[in-house]
Design a protein around this motif. Structure first.
Motif, short mmCIF file in Angstrom:
data_model
loop_
_atom_site.label_atom_id
_atom_site.label_comp_id
_atom_site.label_asym_id
_atom_site.label_seq_id
_atom_site.Cartn_x
_atom_site.Cartn_y
_atom_site.Cartn_z
N LEU A 14 0.81 -1.22 0.00
CA LEU A 14 0.00 0.00 0.00
C LEU A 14 0.84 1.27 0.00
O LEU A 14 0.33 2.36 0.27
CB LEU A 14 -0.97 0.02 1.19
CG LEU A 14 -1.92 -1.17 1.30
CD1 LEU A 14 -2.78 -1.04 2.55
CD2 LEU A 14 -2.79 -1.30 0.05
N GLY A 15 2.12 1.14 -0.31
CA GLY A 15 2.97 2.31 -0.43
C GLY A 15 3.52 2.83 0.89
O GLY A 15 4.03 3.96 0.93
N PHE A 16 3.46 2.05 1.96
CA PHE A 16 4.04 2.49 3.23
C PHE A 16 5.57 2.46 3.14
O PHE A 16 6.15 1.61 2.45
CB PHE A 16 3.57 1.61 4.38
CG PHE A 16 2.20 1.97 4.88
CD1 PHE A 16 2.04 2.99 5.83
CD2 PHE A 16 1.07 1.32 4.40
CE1 PHE A 16 0.77 3.33 6.28
CE2 PHE A 16 -0.20 1.66 4.85
CZ PHE A 16 -0.35 2.67 5.79
N TYR A 17 6.20 3.39 3.82
CA TYR A 17 7.66 3.40 3.90
C TYR A 17 8.12 2.31 4.86
O TYR A 17 7.49 2.06 5.90
CB TYR A 17 8.17 4.76 4.36
CG TYR A 17 8.02 5.85 3.33
CD1 TYR A 17 8.46 5.67 2.02
CD2 TYR A 17 7.45 7.08 3.66
CE1 TYR A 17 8.32 6.67 1.07
CE2 TYR A 17 7.32 8.09 2.72
CZ TYR A 17 7.75 7.88 1.42
OH TYR A 17 7.63 8.87 0.49
N LYS A 18 9.24 1.70 4.53
CA LYS A 18 9.74 0.58 5.34
C LYS A 18 10.50 1.05 6.56
O LYS A 18 10.42 0.44 7.64
CB LYS A 18 10.64 -0.31 4.46
CG LYS A 18 11.10 -1.59 5.16
CD LYS A 18 11.86 -2.48 4.20
CE LYS A 18 12.27 -3.80 4.86
NZ LYS A 18 12.97 -4.70 3.91
N THR A 19 11.25 2.13 6.42
CA THR A 19 12.09 2.59 7.52
C THR A 19 11.75 4.02 7.92
O THR A 19 11.18 4.80 7.14
CB THR A 19 13.58 2.53 7.13
OG1 THR A 19 13.82 3.49 6.07
CG2 THR A 19 13.96 1.14 6.65
#
Length: 334
Positions: A258-263
């Motif tokens: 869903l396009g969330f940032y990983k870090t």
């Protein structure tokens, strides 16, 4: 030499009438809006503007996003919460956590552990649309008057011999998402037995978990892709980005689901979010929008539906409501 001058004069006499008979250039939608009289523009109160300042860019340039909050009777519960969150400076130090291509940019507390201010309302799903009959009828009447104004404009242009644009009945094409659609109080809305605001490019909505949760307003998103109208009446629309959308739409896309940032390092820090009226007077952004009840807007909407300015070859004969963005412009400080 005398004969040459006479010949030149004769040639000019043949050319000038042709040039004089050429029709005036057809204005573009932007030119129509720019030519609208001052009386057709409505000032947006600073108390209805949400100002989000992001971390500066790599060159130290400020990145400011300005959001116009929806007027009553739409999204009242959520907007009340948003005002409380901004007054509490709750978003300061949070971040943009999600950027999904052709969809949304979302911001809030990535940890989901930051305590919320006391007194936020729990908004029921029934507020996704207006059901109050008198309010609905007033807005529908406004939408109908706007539609009639555009249709009368078309008839006037035909009577004056202007090139054909489109039949008035084409304005009544069914919206696949609603029984009716139009503009009221400067906003695109749709409806059937009730009315609701719609998801166009730049629309700002409230993130939520699964139903019956409707979100508090602490998690917000802005549409940066094709209008996701399937979200209408499923998530609250509370406003629209009127300045600085480029600071959101140009962010790197998240690589997680869903396009969330990983870090944490990927997230865009939010320096502050304030209601504009809480800022120092010199720092308060000032904007106005073109009244959707004006003749200027009728001409603008017609021009958006039927581009006849020089670049275009064929008028489209209609336009998706999200392809008629309400003109908004900054106002110089007095």
């Amino acid at each position: 030499m005398k004969h040459l001058l006479l010949a030149a004069s004769a040639a000019a006499s043949l050319i000038l009438p042709v040039a004089a008979s050429e029709p005036a250039p057809i204005p573009s939608p932007g030119e129509i809006a720019a030519a609208a009289p001052a009386s057709d523009w409505i000032a947006i109160a600073p108390s209805d503007l949400l100002v989000m300042d992001l971390a500066p860019d790599a060159k130290g340039k400020p990145r400011r996003v300005v959001i116009q909050l929806m007027p009553a009777p739409f999204s009242r519960g959520w907007i009340g919460n948003i005002r409380k969150l901004a007054a509490a400076h709750w978003w300061d130090g949070t971040s943009i956590n999600r950027v999904q291509d052709n969809y949304v940019v979302q911001w809030g507390d990535a940890t989901e552990k930051k305590p919320l201010p006391i007194g936020l309302a729990t908004v029921p799903e029934s507020e996704y649309q207006i059901e109050d009959r008198p309010a609905v009828m007033r807005i529908i009447e406004t939408m109908h008057r706007n539609k009639v104004r555009i249709e009368e404009l078309v008839r006037q242009q035909r009577r004056s011999g202007s090139p054909r644009i489109y039949a008035p009945e084409m304005r009544t094409k069914v919206d696949p998402y609603a029984d009716l659609q139009g503009f009221a109080q400067g906003w695109p809305v749709a409806g059937s037995t009730g009315l609701w605001p719609i998801h166009c490019y730049g629309a700002v909505g409230v993130g939520r978990n699964l139903s019956p949760d409707t979100g508090s307003g602490a998690e917000l998103y802005a549409v940066i892709g094709h209008a996701p109208r399937h979200l209408d009446r499923n998530i609250a629309v509370v406003g629209r980005v009127i300045s600085g959308i480029e600071h959101l739409s140009s962010l790197p896309r998240g690589t997680e689901a869903l396009g969330f940032y990983k870090t944490e390092a990927e997230r865009m820090p939010i320096a502050s979010i304030r209601i504009a009226s809480e800022l120092p007077a010199a720092d308060q952004p000032q904007f106005e929008y073109l009244s959707t009840e004006s003749d200027s807007f009728a001409r603008y909407a017609d021009a958006r539906a039927n581009r006849r300015d020089p670049f275009f070859i064929r008028p489209a004969g209609g336009a998706d409501i999200c392809n008629i963005p309400v003109p908004v412009r900054p106002v110089a400080a007095k």
